[in-house]
Design a protein around this motif. Structure first.
Motif, short mmCIF file in Angstrom:
data_model
loop_
_atom_site.label_atom_id
_atom_site.label_comp_id
_atom_site.label_asym_id
_atom_site.label_seq_id
_atom_site.Cartn_x
_atom_site.Cartn_y
_atom_site.Cartn_z
N PHE A 1 -7.76 -6.46 4.27
CA PHE A 1 -7.72 -5.09 3.74
C PHE A 1 -8.38 -5.04 2.38
N LYS B 1 -11.02 4.84 -0.58
CA LYS B 1 -11.04 4.69 0.88
C LYS B 1 -10.47 3.34 1.27
N TYR B 2 -9.84 3.31 2.45
CA TYR B 2 -9.30 2.08 3.00
C TYR B 2 -10.31 1.45 3.94
N ARG C 1 -5.99 7.00 6.62
CA ARG C 1 -5.00 6.87 5.56
C ARG C 1 -3.66 6.40 6.07
N ILE D 1 0.85 -1.18 0.00
CA ILE D 1 0.00 0.00 0.00
C ILE D 1 0.89 1.23 0.00
N SER E 1 -11.37 -2.35 6.25
CA SER E 1 -11.04 -3.69 6.72
C SER E 1 -12.33 -4.43 7.02
N LEU F 1 -3.38 4.11 8.31
CA LEU F 1 -3.59 2.72 8.70
C LEU F 1 -3.23 2.48 10.18
N GLU G 1 -9.39 -1.73 -0.66
CA GLU G 1 -9.53 -0.32 -1.03
C GLU G 1 -10.66 -0.19 -2.04
N GLU H 1 -14.03 1.41 8.26
CA GLU H 1 -13.11 2.22 7.48
C GLU H 1 -11.85 2.48 8.30
#
Length: 306
Positions: free
Chosen positions: A127, A133-134, A157, A76, A136, A159, A129, A154
């Protein structure tokens, strides 16, 4: 060099990188007790493996000391991030994120604990994307809620933390094939989510639980992205005492499914099967599943525990 049958590992995760692949997974001698960290292996041909190499060793005063489970590694923004589950008596199991500059590590924590809720029993965060947006997805354990769930949260950025509260995507009982598993009394297990975007745009989620014949791998699908709604397949994708799957594409452009099988402690090995997309769904090569994995299972059981 080792063959796959000589590598005892649970929850295998392959990262394709450069000219080869890194294999991560639960590698503690006793995965149910003391946590010793995570090892990884390297292969160019998915048959012969170099290693093990130490990928993560807990630093002094690390918050967890047992149940080091299911590491998966994602590239990432130019770095490598490991999502893994940890536990200590008196706390709740959770998934934490570690970072490294190299896929082989060493990985180090980037926060002071899990991003999963501190008062929940959680595991197997993965994970994904979507739309910049990230996110999990992780399992809220049956041990706490009886009917295990898959939760979405969510991530920021960096993490390092969750953004907002988790949202329930589905429960184990939403799948017609789930049954109480070994030692779970009337509880229904949710394990090992993994997300994969199909060529037609639909999102697939692999996840594991117990079915009529033991540990199994199921699939759910969403036409509207990670928030769902998620529709469960009526039957598991894999039923032969194996699961906790993930998908990657090899250098020959074949879609590969990695699972551990059998699910018996001391006998778990990484098993690779071929997948294909058919009518907007993931389909296993049934002939391969019945021959190769059964032959591998017989060879594995002939080995002395490693």
């Amino acid at each position: 060099m080792k063959t796959a049958e000589e590598i005892r590992i649970r929850d295998p995760f392959f990262l394709r990188e450069g000219e080869g692949y890194y294999l991560f997974g639960t590698t503690s001698a006793d995965p149910w007790q003391n946590g010793m960290g995570f090892d990884c292996y390297y292969t160019r041909d998915l048959r012969n493996y170099e290693g093990p190499f130490p990928a993560f060793q807990p630093p002094e005063n690390f918050w967890a000391d047992k149940n080091f489970w299911a590491p998966e590694v994602h590239r990432i923004a130019g770095s490598y991030y490991m999502f893994a589950s940890f536990y200590r008596e008196g706390t709740h199991r959770g998934t934490q994120i570690l970072r490294a500059d190299s896929p082989r590590g060493p990985y180090a924590p980037i926060s002071d604990g899990p991003y999963t809720p501190r008062d929940w029993d959680c595991l197997d965060g993965t994970f994904f994307e979507e739309n910049g947006k990230y996110y999990s997805v992780f399992a809220h354990e049956w041990l706490q809620v009886r009917d295990g769930t898959m939760e979405l949260v969510e991530l920021n950025r960096e993490l390092t933390a969750a953004v907002g509260e988790p949202v329930t995507l589905f429960r184990a009982s939403d799948a017609a094939w789930t049954r109480p598993g070994d030692g779970s009394a009337d509880g229904l297990v949710t394990d090992g989510p993994f997300l994969y975007r199909l060529s037609g745009g639909r999102l697939a989620m692999l996840w594991s639980s117990y079915g009529a014949d033991g540990y199994a791998l199921g699939a759910a699908y969403s036409k509207n992205g990670i928030h769902g709604p998620w529709v469960q397949e009526e039957n598991p994708l894999y039923t032969k005492d194996g699961g906790h799957g993930m998908i990657f594409r090899d250098f020959d452009s074949r879609l590969r499914l990695a699972i551990h099988a059998p699910n018996e402690t001391l006998l778990e090995r990484p098993v690779l099967l071929n997948l294909r997309e058919e009518n907007g769904k993931l389909v296993l090569d049934e002939a391969e599943m019945q021959s190769d994995s059964c032959e591998a299972d017989e060879r594995i059981r002939a080995l002395s525990p490693i």
